[in-house]
Write a protein that holds these residues in place. Sequence first.
Motif, PDB file in Angstrom:
ATOM      1  N   GLN A   6       0.836  -1.194   0.000  1.00  0.00           N
ATOM      2  CA  GLN A   6       0.000   0.000   0.000  1.00  0.00           C
ATOM      3  C   GLN A   6       0.873   1.247   0.000  1.00  0.00           C
ATOM      4  O   GLN A   6       1.943   1.290   0.592  1.00  0.00           O
ATOM      5  N   SER A   7       0.365   2.276  -0.676  1.00  0.00           N
ATOM      6  CA  SER A   7       1.076   3.546  -0.704  1.00  0.00           C
ATOM      7  C   SER A   7       0.066   4.691  -0.712  1.00  0.00           C
ATOM      8  O   SER A   7      -1.040   4.543  -1.270  1.00  0.00           O
ATOM      9  N   PRO A   8       0.400   5.845  -0.122  1.00  0.00           N
ATOM     10  CA  PRO A   8       1.601   5.990   0.694  1.00  0.00           C
ATOM     11  C   PRO A   8       1.434   5.272   2.035  1.00  0.00           C
ATOM     12  O   PRO A   8       0.340   4.844   2.376  1.00  0.00           O
ATOM     13  N   GLN A   9       2.517   5.176   2.758  1.00  0.00           N
ATOM     14  CA  GLN A   9       2.468   4.545   4.073  1.00  0.00           C
ATOM     15  C   GLN A   9       1.803   5.491   5.077  1.00  0.00           C
ATOM     16  O   GLN A   9       1.060   5.061   5.953  1.00  0.00           O
ATOM     17  N   PHE A  10       2.121   6.775   4.940  1.00  0.00           N
ATOM     18  CA  PHE A  10       1.544   7.806   5.802  1.00  0.00           C
ATOM     19  C   PHE A  10       1.039   8.946   4.924  1.00  0.00           C
ATOM     20  O   PHE A  10       1.638   9.256   3.900  1.00  0.00           O
ATOM     21  N   LEU A  11      -0.049   9.576   5.356  1.00  0.00           N
ATOM     22  CA  LEU A  11      -0.572  10.712   4.624  1.00  0.00           C
ATOM     23  C   LEU A  11      -1.260  11.644   5.616  1.00  0.00           C
ATOM     24  O   LEU A  11      -2.157  11.229   6.348  1.00  0.00           O
ATOM     25  N   LEU A  19      -7.811  12.963  -1.683  1.00  0.00           N
ATOM     26  CA  LEU A  19      -6.645  12.089  -1.591  1.00  0.00           C
ATOM     27  C   LEU A  19      -6.945  10.740  -2.225  1.00  0.00           C
ATOM     28  O   LEU A  19      -8.107  10.340  -2.361  1.00  0.00           O
ATOM     29  N   THR A  20      -5.877  10.052  -2.614  1.00  0.00           N
ATOM     30  CA  THR A  20      -6.011   8.694  -3.143  1.00  0.00           C
ATOM     31  C   THR A  20      -4.936   7.817  -2.512  1.00  0.00           C
ATOM     32  O   THR A  20      -3.776   8.236  -2.416  1.00  0.00           O
ATOM     33  N   VAL A  21      -5.322   6.652  -2.076  1.00  0.00           N
ATOM     34  CA  VAL A  21      -4.360   5.666  -1.585  1.00  0.00           C
ATOM     35  C   VAL A  21      -4.459   4.427  -2.463  1.00  0.00           C
ATOM     36  O   VAL A  21      -5.497   4.152  -3.071  1.00  0.00           O
ATOM     37  N   TYR A  22      -3.345   3.719  -2.538  1.00  0.00           N
ATOM     38  CA  TYR A  22      -3.231   2.635  -3.505  1.00  0.00           C
ATOM     39  C   TYR A  22      -2.872   1.316  -2.833  1.00  0.00           C
ATOM     40  O   TYR A  22      -2.196   1.277  -1.809  1.00  0.00           O
ATOM     41  N   PRO A  81     -11.995  15.186   9.327  1.00  0.00           N
ATOM     42  CA  PRO A  81     -11.244  14.593  10.439  1.00  0.00           C
ATOM     43  C   PRO A  81     -11.725  13.188  10.803  1.00  0.00           C
ATOM     44  O   PRO A  81     -10.938  12.349  11.225  1.00  0.00           O
ATOM     45  N   GLY A  82     -13.001  12.918  10.598  1.00  0.00           N
ATOM     46  CA  GLY A  82     -13.535  11.592  10.895  1.00  0.00           C
ATOM     47  C   GLY A  82     -13.013  10.504   9.979  1.00  0.00           C
ATOM     48  O   GLY A  82     -13.214   9.314  10.251  1.00  0.00           O
ATOM     49  N   ASP A  83     -12.350  10.894   8.892  1.00  0.00           N
ATOM     50  CA  ASP A  83     -11.760   9.901   7.981  1.00  0.00           C
ATOM     51  C   ASP A  83     -10.408   9.411   8.491  1.00  0.00           C
ATOM     52  O   ASP A  83      -9.843   8.462   7.944  1.00  0.00           O
ATOM     53  N   THR A  84      -9.894  10.044   9.521  1.00  0.00           N
ATOM     54  CA  THR A  84      -8.605   9.651  10.086  1.00  0.00           C
ATOM     55  C   THR A  84      -8.631   8.185  10.518  1.00  0.00           C
ATOM     56  O   THR A  84      -9.597   7.727  11.123  1.00  0.00           O
ATOM     57  N   GLY A  85      -7.572   7.469  10.163  1.00  0.00           N
ATOM     58  CA  GLY A  85      -7.482   6.078  10.563  1.00  0.00           C
ATOM     59  C   GLY A  85      -6.469   5.331   9.715  1.00  0.00           C
ATOM     60  O   GLY A  85      -5.784   5.918   8.879  1.00  0.00           O
ATOM     61  N   LEU A  86      -6.404   4.033   9.945  1.00  0.00           N
ATOM     62  CA  LEU A  86      -5.516   3.163   9.172  1.00  0.00           C
ATOM     63  C   LEU A  86      -6.369   2.449   8.137  1.00  0.00           C
ATOM     64  O   LEU A  86      -7.363   1.796   8.484  1.00  0.00           O
ATOM     65  N   LEU A 108      -3.753   7.489   7.659  1.00  0.00           N
ATOM     66  CA  LEU A 108      -4.278   8.756   7.177  1.00  0.00           C
ATOM     67  C   LEU A 108      -4.635   9.650   8.352  1.00  0.00           C
ATOM     68  O   LEU A 108      -5.315   9.224   9.281  1.00  0.00           O
ATOM     69  N   SER A 109      -4.166  10.900   8.270  1.00  0.00           N
ATOM     70  CA  SER A 109      -4.488  11.879   9.300  1.00  0.00           C
ATOM     71  C   SER A 109      -5.044  13.124   8.621  1.00  0.00           C
ATOM     72  O   SER A 109      -4.408  13.679   7.720  1.00  0.00           O
ATOM     73  N   ILE A 110      -6.231  13.516   9.029  1.00  0.00           N
ATOM     74  CA  ILE A 110      -6.864  14.700   8.444  1.00  0.00           C
ATOM     75  C   ILE A 110      -6.834  15.811   9.488  1.00  0.00           C
ATOM     76  O   ILE A 110      -7.423  15.685  10.568  1.00  0.00           O
ATOM     77  N   ARG A 111      -6.178  16.910   9.138  1.00  0.00           N
ATOM     78  CA  ARG A 111      -6.048  18.028  10.076  1.00  0.00           C
ATOM     79  C   ARG A 111      -7.221  18.984   9.912  1.00  0.00           C
ATOM     80  O   ARG A 111      -7.577  19.342   8.801  1.00  0.00           O
TER      81      ARG A 111
END
Lengths: 112, 116
Positions: A6-11, A19-22, A81-86, A108-111
């Motif tokens: 998976q990428s990225p490892q951190f966002l 955003l998009t994660v793969y 912010p509620g989307d924050t998580g692994l 994923l961390s949403i500020r």
Amino acid sequence: TQLLEQSPQFLSIQEGENLTVYCNSSSVFSSLQWYRQEPGEGPVLLVTVVTGGEVKKLKRLTFQFGDARKDSSLHITAAQPGDTGLYLCASPGYSSASKIIFGSGTRLSIRP
Amino acid sequence: DTAVSQTPKYLVTQMGNDKSIKCEQNLGHDTMYWYKQDSKKFLKIMFSYNNKELIINETVPNRFSPKSPDKAHLNLHINSLELGDSAVYFCASSQRNIREAKNIQYFGAGTRLSVL
């Protein structure tokens, strides 16, 4: 060697951004799942994609299964912010032993 | 009602001790699992039981011994705890299905084990 990378490892992004994660593999899968894990909790299934090229939407989340069924992506629109998580992609398994193989995860961390 | 519950949620113990983690599911599922999640958040399966029968046994030290008294329970006993055993252990359950896409796992909240 990870079967599912998976990428990225951190966002870490600002609220409101997209955003998009793969999730990538050299193997072909008959289906892929996406789970979200919040701090202090276990993973919870978000979606299963089964057909190559399939797109599934879950509110602001869009999941796509690659045409060759080797990869998948998760796109979040207007992150909150509620989307924050692994976020974990997973292969449900090849045999009736039902062994799920999990990807390496995207934190994923949403500020606000 | 919690679907998959594990106890305790936190476990702090000394090296060399023996400890157990319990898991119960009230979903009527026939398959239960133990996973280990390390500090990098990688989730790896350890064991799986179907109808009380061991069907998956990954490369895990034999200090780890699962026990399934019935379909709704899967406990994990760990002997001679080592520093490297520190991790979060998750129990999960599913209803076994020949269609892969139907294999949905429901996880407990995890047991955070710290070996000092």
